[in-house]
Scaffold this active site. Structure first.
Site, PDB file in Angstrom:
ATOM      1  N   CYS A   2       0.816  -1.195   0.000  1.00 21.23           N
ATOM      2  CA  CYS A   2       0.000   0.000   0.000  1.00 21.23           C
ATOM      3  C   CYS A   2       0.855   1.252   0.000  1.00 21.23           C
ATOM      4  O   CYS A   2       2.077   1.199  -0.060  1.00 21.23           O
ATOM      5  CB  CYS A   2      -0.903   0.011   1.245  1.00 21.23           C
ATOM      6  SG  CYS A   2      -1.852  -1.512   1.466  1.00 21.23           S
ATOM      7  N   ILE A  53      -4.279  -7.866  -0.688  1.00 16.51           N
ATOM      8  CA  ILE A  53      -3.516  -9.120  -0.750  1.00 16.51           C
ATOM      9  C   ILE A  53      -4.143 -10.172   0.163  1.00 16.51           C
ATOM     10  O   ILE A  53      -4.310 -11.318  -0.205  1.00 16.51           O
ATOM     11  CB  ILE A  53      -2.046  -8.887  -0.331  1.00 16.51           C
ATOM     12  CG1 ILE A  53      -1.395  -7.798  -1.192  1.00 16.51           C
ATOM     13  CG2 ILE A  53      -1.256 -10.187  -0.401  1.00 16.51           C
ATOM     14  CD1 ILE A  53      -1.224  -8.159  -2.641  1.00 16.51           C
ATOM     15  N   GLU A  77       3.455  -6.188   5.081  1.00 22.00           N
ATOM     16  CA  GLU A  77       2.876  -7.465   5.490  1.00 22.00           C
ATOM     17  C   GLU A  77       3.516  -7.895   6.805  1.00 22.00           C
ATOM     18  O   GLU A  77       4.743  -7.811   6.960  1.00 22.00           O
ATOM     19  CB  GLU A  77       3.138  -8.570   4.450  1.00 22.00           C
ATOM     20  CG  GLU A  77       2.607  -8.291   3.062  1.00 22.00           C
ATOM     21  CD  GLU A  77       1.093  -8.414   2.945  1.00 22.00           C
ATOM     22  OE1 GLU A  77       0.472  -8.921   3.902  1.00 22.00           O
ATOM     23  OE2 GLU A  77       0.553  -8.006   1.908  1.00 22.00           O
ATOM     24  N   SER A 364      11.361 -12.364  -4.330  1.00 25.96           N
ATOM     25  CA  SER A 364      12.632 -12.050  -4.982  1.00 25.96           C
ATOM     26  C   SER A 364      13.802 -12.606  -4.182  1.00 25.96           C
ATOM     27  O   SER A 364      13.652 -12.971  -3.010  1.00 25.96           O
ATOM     28  CB  SER A 364      12.801 -10.529  -5.135  1.00 25.96           C
ATOM     29  OG  SER A 364      13.349  -9.956  -3.973  1.00 25.96           O
TER      30      SER A 364
END
Length: 630
Positions: A2, A53, A77, A364
């Site tokens: 966000c 999400i 998160e 990643s």
């Protein structure tokens, strides 16, 4: 993932400008196109843009506690939110949603400022407690998520995920910080806590900022976590490799929670391949993987990515990047809000663009090089420190300084001493030597760039002080020391900034298992010789991954994103360089020696010298000035 923004009256309860708050929020629309919300009360305004999400139907922000006395806006998160929900429910807290955001308000009620110590994840949030008249800002331990703030002349604190949100306020000073300019042309980015604007600060990683109404001064941020580098007791390579896999798999597992399509970047390098291997073992469905290919075989890892994709039967997507993909220059200036000279931002932007076509969340491999000593400069620094340790500074300085000045190429010396830059580095102390290895422009080039007036404004400040500040508290071992310096500067300032802006430009959430703070803490405690053995960096990680990846992935020479800057500036960008670097805008800043700029451009475009790092830095600085109408 966000975007957050807000306004806090530090002096009294004046009405917040609702229109300005809405405009601040709108500048962050790209970070959260799914939903938006505002909260206003006397003296406080909070804004939020949401990329949904988890708990897609709930989780609207700003989000409140039971009696609405505590409200939060949150970017990131918290991966252990389910455990915390159970603990907080047992303590008597009532939850209205199933999202991780609500954990923050109840954790604040239960533990106050210490709540951040309980969170495992990536986050930047702002929390307002009406009963305590307290605003609490926090940023995650490694700096995955950004947070900027500024205090206006009339006592309003502005904050936001990106600087552009703060610049909505027309009263905020746009005065350029000369020290930030020095840092930018040394590192290619501006390290925390400074920004290009004197008035704007970055909240450093692992820090919080607590403000109470009536306190007219801006308090210093408080640090709540530090990378330990304390021995974890493991010295046996077999035990170390077993635990590396176990801990990495767990860091990946907790990052697979999502109610939207999820995938991974796959470059074909060790770190991204490791993440994909762990994901494949944890997922019942084929993992979505994305990579980009380059026309230049020196930088094209797509064939290696394809091998990993085939081995793990991923749903693999590849896109060729135009070798002359330089149309992003002005777009990048708008994304970063301040000068940013890492040219790999362009391919990073493209791979994020590709990933977002298929997924909303991507894992990643960022952080693997910092954690396990994967950069070539780590190896060279350890070698240089061995030489420094054999000779006293009074002898070493004049000896190697003279050799470096006289012999551009000392072929008669051992290989470790052949490079001019290495000779000059050996003449310096440890911090100066490492600063030289991470600088995009050496001190001589930087000094020649700047005007006499700028040098006076800089007041003798040198960008090496950024490293010196952290070196004072860094571990003693040469390898651990430079890993620590990278984690405090290069990782948040360059790597994570690049990925955050490039991904959020496409409303893509990127999760980073290698930067799980529990994993980082454990890895930092491994013996340095298990990370760097001889010439092999990331030794223990590669040994651990041998059952999962082939030697052609693990032990091939390191590659990376690169763009052909030198050729661009002599070819398709030749005229753009002359217009930008030699034009009125840079001249009007008063920062640069225009004759030196003219000489550098002529020397580069004639093929006599390669000044591509300096020209790229100047090009991006000019694009920033144009974006900001400076």
């Amino acid at each position: 993932m966000c975007g957050i923004a807000g306004i806090f009256d530090t002096q009294e309860r004046r009405p917040i400008n609702a229109e300005q708050l809405a405009q601040m929020n709108q500048t962050l629309f790209h970070r959260g196109p799914d939903d938006g919300g505002l909260h206003l009360e006397p003296g406080v305004g909070l804004a939020h843009r949401r990329l949904s999400i988890i708990d897609l139907s709930g989780g609207h922000q700003p989000l409140f506690n039971e009696d609405e006395s505590v409200v939060v806006v949150f970017n990131g998160e918290i991966y252990n939110f389910q455990e915390l929900i159970e603990e907080l429910r047992t303590a008597g807290h009532q939850f209205k949603t199933h999202c991780d955001t609500e954990v923050i308000v109840h954790a604040w009620e239960e533990w106050g400022e210490r709540c951040v110590n309980r969170f495992r994840g990536m986050f930047a949030f702002a929390l307002w407690d009406r009963n305590r008249e307290t605003l609490f800002l926090a940023r995650d331990r490694l700096g995955v998520k950004p947070l900027h703030y500024a205090l206006t002349a009339d006592g309003l604190l502005l904050f936001g995920s990106e600087i552009k949100a703060l610049l909505v306020d027309p009263t905020l000073s746009r005065e350029i910080d000369p020290l930030a300019v020095e840092e930018y042309f040394a590192y290619g980015y501006i390290p925390d806590p400074r920004s290009i604007f004197k008035s704007v600060h970055k909240l450093p990683p692992a820090h919080t900022l607590t403000l109470q109404r009536g306190n007219g001064t801006l308090p210093a941020p408080r640090e709540y976590w530090e990378i330990s580098f304390q021995s974890n007791g493991i010295t046996d390579i077999r035990e170390a490799t077993e635990q590396v896999i176990e801990r990495l798999r767990e860091a990946v597992r907790i990052r697979l929670v999502a109610e939207v399509p999820l995938g991974a970047f796959l470059s074909g390098g060790v770190d991204s391949s490791a993440v994909v291997a762990m994901m494949a073992g944890l997922s019942e469905r084929p993992v979505n993987t994305c990579s980009i290919s380059f026309g230049d075989p020196r930088f094209n890892e797509s064939a290696f990515a394809e091998r990993v994709a085939q081995r793990y039967r991923t749903a693999h997507h590849v896109e060729a990047v135009d070798p002359d993909d330089f149309n992003l220059i002005d777009q990048l200036a708008a994304l970063y809000d301040e000068p940013y000279a890492d040219s790999s931002a362009m391919p990073t932007y493209r791979v994020c663009e590709l990933a977002r076509q298929r997924v909303t969340v991507c894992l990643s491999g960022d952080g693997g090089d910092e954690s396990f000593a994967g950069y070539r400069r780590h190896r060279w620094h350890v070698h240089e420190e061995q030489v420094r340790g054999r000779l006293p500074q009074w002898l070493r300085g004049p000896l190697f300084g003279t050799l470096g000045a006289l012999y551009p190429k000392a072929d008669w010396a051992p290989q470790v001493l052949r490079a001019k830059s290495t000779l000059l580095a050996l003449a310096r102390d440890s911090v100066d030597g490492y600063f030289d290895s991470v600088s995009i422009l050496d001190a001589t080039t930087r000094e020649a760039l700047f005007s006499p007036q700028f040098k006076r404004d800089r007041q003798g400040y040198h960008a090496v002080e950024v490293l010196r500040r952290y070196a004072a508290r860094a571990p003693e071992h040469p390898l651990s020391r430079v890993q620590y310096l990278d984690m405090k500067t290069y990782l948040p300032g360059d790597i994570l900034t690049k990925v955050d802006r490039a991904s959020m430009a496409h409303a893509l959430e990127v999760r980073v298992p290698f930067l799980d703070h529990q994993f980082i803490d454990w890895v930092s405690g491994l013996p340095p010789e298990l990370k760097l053995q001889g010439r092999e960096g990331k030794y223990v990680l590669k040994k651990a991954l041998e059952p999962y990846l082939g030697d052609d992935i693990l032990y091939r020479p390191k590659m990376g994103f690169a763009v052909p800057l030198a050729n661009w500036f002599r070819g398709p960008l030749r005229e753009r360089v002359r217009r930008s670097v030699l034009g009125e805008r840079l001249n009007d800043t008063g920062l640069f020696d225009t004759q030196q700029l003219q000489w550098m451009v002529e020397q580069h475009q004639s093929g006599m010298r390669d000044f591509s790092p300096a020209i790229w830095s100047l090009l991006m600085f000019e694009a920033f000035c144009a974006q900001q109408n400076l």
